[in-house]
Design a protein around this motif. Sequence first.
Motif, PDB file in Angstrom:
ATOM      1  N   ASN A  32     -62.854 -67.170 -35.060  1.00 47.12           N
ATOM      2  CA  ASN A  32     -62.236 -68.309 -33.924  1.00 47.12           C
ATOM      3  C   ASN A  32     -60.920 -68.666 -33.889  1.00 47.12           C
ATOM      4  O   ASN A  32     -60.577 -69.542 -33.473  1.00 47.12           O
ATOM      5  CB  ASN A  32     -63.312 -69.284 -33.909  1.00 47.12           C
ATOM      6  N   GLN A  33     -60.112 -67.972 -34.581  1.00 46.77           N
ATOM      7  CA  GLN A  33     -58.842 -68.315 -34.633  1.00 46.77           C
ATOM      8  C   GLN A  33     -58.057 -67.117 -34.497  1.00 46.77           C
ATOM      9  O   GLN A  33     -58.124 -66.040 -35.205  1.00 46.77           O
ATOM     10  CB  GLN A  33     -58.393 -68.836 -36.022  1.00 46.77           C
ATOM     11  N   VAL A  34     -57.091 -66.985 -33.556  1.00 54.89           N
ATOM     12  CA  VAL A  34     -56.027 -65.915 -33.100  1.00 54.89           C
ATOM     13  C   VAL A  34     -54.821 -66.446 -33.360  1.00 54.89           C
ATOM     14  O   VAL A  34     -54.246 -67.668 -32.940  1.00 54.89           O
ATOM     15  CB  VAL A  34     -56.196 -65.334 -31.962  1.00 54.89           C
ATOM     16  N   LYS A  35     -54.018 -65.717 -34.037  1.00 50.68           N
ATOM     17  CA  LYS A  35     -52.464 -66.055 -34.218  1.00 50.68           C
ATOM     18  C   LYS A  35     -51.667 -64.966 -33.577  1.00 50.68           C
ATOM     19  O   LYS A  35     -51.972 -63.912 -33.606  1.00 50.68           O
ATOM     20  CB  LYS A  35     -52.126 -65.940 -35.911  1.00 50.68           C
ATOM     21  N   LEU A  36     -50.821 -65.453 -32.684  1.00 54.95           N
ATOM     22  CA  LEU A  36     -49.925 -64.512 -31.827  1.00 54.95           C
ATOM     23  C   LEU A  36     -48.649 -64.647 -32.276  1.00 54.95           C
ATOM     24  O   LEU A  36     -48.026 -65.710 -32.061  1.00 54.95           O
ATOM     25  CB  LEU A  36     -50.277 -64.625 -30.231  1.00 54.95           C
ATOM     26  N   TYR A  37     -47.934 -63.780 -32.557  1.00 58.01           N
ATOM     27  CA  TYR A  37     -46.574 -63.765 -32.828  1.00 58.01           C
ATOM     28  C   TYR A  37     -45.551 -63.404 -31.648  1.00 58.01           C
ATOM     29  O   TYR A  37     -46.017 -62.230 -30.869  1.00 58.01           O
ATOM     30  CB  TYR A  37     -45.905 -62.773 -33.956  1.00 58.01           C
ATOM     31  N   PHE A  38     -44.637 -64.004 -31.126  1.00 62.80           N
ATOM     32  CA  PHE A  38     -43.827 -63.607 -30.062  1.00 62.80           C
ATOM     33  C   PHE A  38     -42.255 -63.860 -30.395  1.00 62.80           C
ATOM     34  O   PHE A  38     -42.197 -64.513 -31.586  1.00 62.80           O
ATOM     35  CB  PHE A  38     -44.158 -64.711 -28.828  1.00 62.80           C
ATOM     36  N   MET A  39     -41.360 -63.220 -29.574  1.00 58.63           N
ATOM     37  CA  MET A  39     -40.132 -63.571 -29.963  1.00 58.63           C
ATOM     38  C   MET A  39     -39.479 -63.885 -28.655  1.00 58.63           C
ATOM     39  O   MET A  39     -39.666 -63.108 -27.419  1.00 58.63           O
ATOM     40  CB  MET A  39     -39.644 -62.162 -30.367  1.00 58.63           C
TER      41      MET A  39
ATOM     42  N   THR B  40     -52.926 -69.836 -32.036  1.00 62.79           N
ATOM     43  CA  THR B  40     -51.564 -70.193 -32.683  1.00 62.79           C
ATOM     44  C   THR B  40     -50.580 -69.513 -32.111  1.00 62.79           C
ATOM     45  O   THR B  40     -50.417 -67.946 -32.285  1.00 62.79           O
ATOM     46  CB  THR B  40     -51.498 -70.245 -34.013  1.00 62.79           C
ATOM     47  N   LEU B  41     -49.737 -70.059 -31.347  1.00 66.76           N
ATOM     48  CA  LEU B  41     -48.401 -68.972 -30.877  1.00 66.76           C
ATOM     49  C   LEU B  41     -47.081 -69.389 -32.060  1.00 66.76           C
ATOM     50  O   LEU B  41     -46.783 -70.455 -32.148  1.00 66.76           O
ATOM     51  CB  LEU B  41     -47.959 -69.533 -29.608  1.00 66.76           C
ATOM     52  N   SER B  42     -46.747 -68.382 -32.711  1.00 66.91           N
ATOM     53  CA  SER B  42     -45.515 -68.513 -33.362  1.00 66.91           C
ATOM     54  C   SER B  42     -44.511 -67.738 -32.712  1.00 66.91           C
ATOM     55  O   SER B  42     -44.401 -66.388 -32.643  1.00 66.91           O
ATOM     56  CB  SER B  42     -45.975 -67.810 -34.849  1.00 66.91           C
ATOM     57  N   VAL B  43     -43.388 -68.412 -32.450  1.00 62.01           N
ATOM     58  CA  VAL B  43     -42.343 -67.945 -31.610  1.00 62.01           C
ATOM     59  C   VAL B  43     -41.174 -68.034 -32.414  1.00 62.01           C
ATOM     60  O   VAL B  43     -40.579 -68.973 -32.747  1.00 62.01           O
ATOM     61  CB  VAL B  43     -42.263 -68.847 -30.144  1.00 62.01           C
ATOM     62  N   ALA B  44     -40.686 -66.663 -32.426  1.00 63.67           N
ATOM     63  CA  ALA B  44     -39.430 -66.686 -33.241  1.00 63.67           C
ATOM     64  C   ALA B  44     -38.251 -66.323 -32.084  1.00 63.67           C
ATOM     65  O   ALA B  44     -38.492 -66.142 -31.047  1.00 63.67           O
ATOM     66  CB  ALA B  44     -39.338 -65.379 -34.026  1.00 63.67           C
TER      67      ALA B  44
END
Lengths: 264, 628
Positions: free
Chosen positions: B400-407, B453-457
């Motif tokens: 039930n947790q997804v982490k998505l990486y963006f730039m 969770t959006l992790s945005v670099a």
Amino acid sequence: MVQSLALQIQAEKLRCTPPKVRTKADPDAYMDAINPQSGTLTVRLGFYKVGKMQFISHLDLQRFMKRAFIRSKLPIWFSEGFNPHPKMVFSTPLSIGVQSLCEYADIKMTAPLTGRQIMDALNPCMPEELQLFCAAAPVHKMTDVGYASYEAFLHHPNATADTARQMDAMYSAPLVMTKHTKSGDKDVDISPLIKTAHTVFDEATGELHLRAILSADNANFLNPEYLIRAAERNLGLVFDDPASAWYQIIRTDLLLCDGITPFQ
Amino acid sequence: MNIDQLLKSVSKPGRYTGGETGQTIKEKQNIKCRFAFCFPDTYEIGMSNLGIRLLYGALNREPDVWCERCFAPWTDMEEAMRKYHIPLWALESGDPLTAFDIVAFSMGYELSYSNVLYMLELAGIPLTTAERGEHDPIILGGGCCTYNPEPLADFFDLFSIGEGEEALPELSRLYIQMKEDGSYTKEAFLHAAAKRGGFYVPSFYTVQYHEDGTIASVTKKYDDIPDRITKRIIKDFDHSYFPENTFMPFIDTVQDRIMLEVYRGCPRGCRFCQAGMVYRPIREKSPDVLARQARCLYENTGYEEISLSSLSISDYTRLPQLTESLLSWTNDARVNLALPSLRADTFTKELMERISSVRTSTLTFAPEAGSQRLRDVINKNVTEEEILRACNVAFAAGKNQVKLYFMIGHPTETNEDLAGIYDLSEHVIHAFYVNKRADKQMGKPNVGGVQVTLSVAAFVPKPFTAFQWEKQDALEVTQEKQQYLRSIITDRKVRYNYHDAKVGRIEAVFARGNRKLCAALIEARKRGVRFDAWEEFFSYETWLDIFAAVGVDPDFYTTRGFAEDEILPWDIIDCGVTKEFLLRERAKAYETKTTKNCMEACSACGADKLGGDETWCNRSLCKYKQKN
């Protein structure tokens, strides 16, 4: 019980009295008291933790031991469930920065073994400064530990034979120290927790040599560092300079509530 | 001096003791080349590095070479070392770095450069090659940052370009041979190394600049050294050296598990990604070899987790065979399998089932851009359908947790692309609830709410990528984009994390830097700068002051677009992929055209000339070559 020559060597290196000799159980006799309900057998491991290993914390030691057990291929029992791990019960807490010649941990096995087999399998998986000196069936309960004996060497340019006498007097009179506990700082008279404490000044090395037996049962554990802190506060000798003013503490034995009988 | 007392006074003393299981101790009198492998970050970070484990083992296979480790001491230890005049030492012998023949640094992150100078200073080794004499250690550099070694040119005697498992033992053999036959001088040794190829000796090359600060020309000191240094690769990955035993830290480190390197290189061609280019060509290890190495490592270490490491694990062609073979014993041995680099388009139910024993409930995917248009620009080759399908697989399995990486900050980016990041996360959340309804009807247990969770670099243009010429967004623009994204995210099920734009800007300066930055690094050392990679020590303002003091304009390296015909600082290095290929890729990005991955078609990147496994880098698929 196997008394290890390596333990004697470590004690000599540290200029300490080694732990008192325990009963002479046959190292080649099989420990086969398997609990029919759990199918496991509890073995008590005695080990020393000296030199560099004094800086390894309790948690790190547990993780290290788990991996050493796997490398040793010994039939270690693992807990069931989501995160299987060997169940290890350690005797008395040991602070980082204190060495010990006498530590105990209980571990569960799934097959009968001799003490010698366990030592021969585990010791090659561990560093020189962390080695078993015995593996045997437990005689006492972990909670039977009442006292721990320590030796400490204190270097200070201002230390004299007088300092040793002052320390003896200080440790036998009421001595109020601030203890850091989870519920905040508390002022406690630690003198009832000091069974004996005697210091001699060694003219040749310029060192104070402290020998002490301190309460180590669950409810009244006294960290030996308090003895050093007391000397710093009351006698004005601060031990914080690796070049000239330093100390080392070694736990040398674990004793029952009578303060005499060795824990085993 | 009582070192124990010193260790009692610092945090985490286990960083400095050495003595770990698996470390190599040798008799000094048998050693002809003492090699210190330094990592310019803390023990916990450095010990997690697979490269150190590989190279440490490869060097220590040589009976007369002794490779030891050294990490950057934390600041409390720095204070103690300066107070008591203790020079930086290597962990195994405890000897100071000045006692070593070769002192090597592995650099994986531009912000670790200040720590290299910090460590040299603590060791009492003069910082620059010009100040060092015949009897100072040889300072060697390597690691993925050294594909542009120029910002470090003044400090290093030489750089090992590319993969080091063969190159470093060879270099030590050359050193020993020249010492023994009496031909050794530092100059002669560096010259001999440079002639072999794969080693860049910056002092042998002089750079001339145009008035505008760009490079006019590069001249070499010797005729017999290469114009461009071609990177070294391991051609036969199956038979290359692999450490079957390894040192194990006592204290908790970042990666404390078996790292099984499944293949090197990446078949994808993401246009911003440096690793995807510089590790080409692709070389796979066969499942049999991997299974044997994994088993061996497990028995020698007792680790409880095996991480299958690569740039994109689900692209490994023989993943089913590998996981099957590993799972035949790992579950019984209570060993966890971790697949840390999953791609959404190749993530399947079968794969999920194989790793369902993983303890974490989080899955991570990297769409990298919010809209299909921009994903095509960067050649990510992942569609929204594929991302949602992958998330569905995860949700169906109870995650039930997804982490998505963006730039953010890719070329051609607009607010619409940024809004796409949030839209995509909303679609993922929707997919979760559709799944949950289905689960409820089937009577499956309730897994609770969902968290995305959006992790945005922020985009940093890197050498040897199709985007190496691009401008980086100005600091204010990046910050505006970050705030815009923050303002449109209203759903509390979405957690939004973003990186400090200032860090990305300094990273960009050094990533595309030239030799003029050496002065900045020296100035930074004078000002006590270190641990830039640590938030608590990074100071953007200090760096701006430093650049101003030495006359470096950070905009020159960041917001300036580099001209396609400009001589780039890293043109001195040949990493396999050609400039022509990168230019083609850049043009296609602006046309929003994608490029097929290496498994589907060869795009003639040029890396195949380095050799390596033919089955992967399939030249017959190359339409460009067929034409010729």
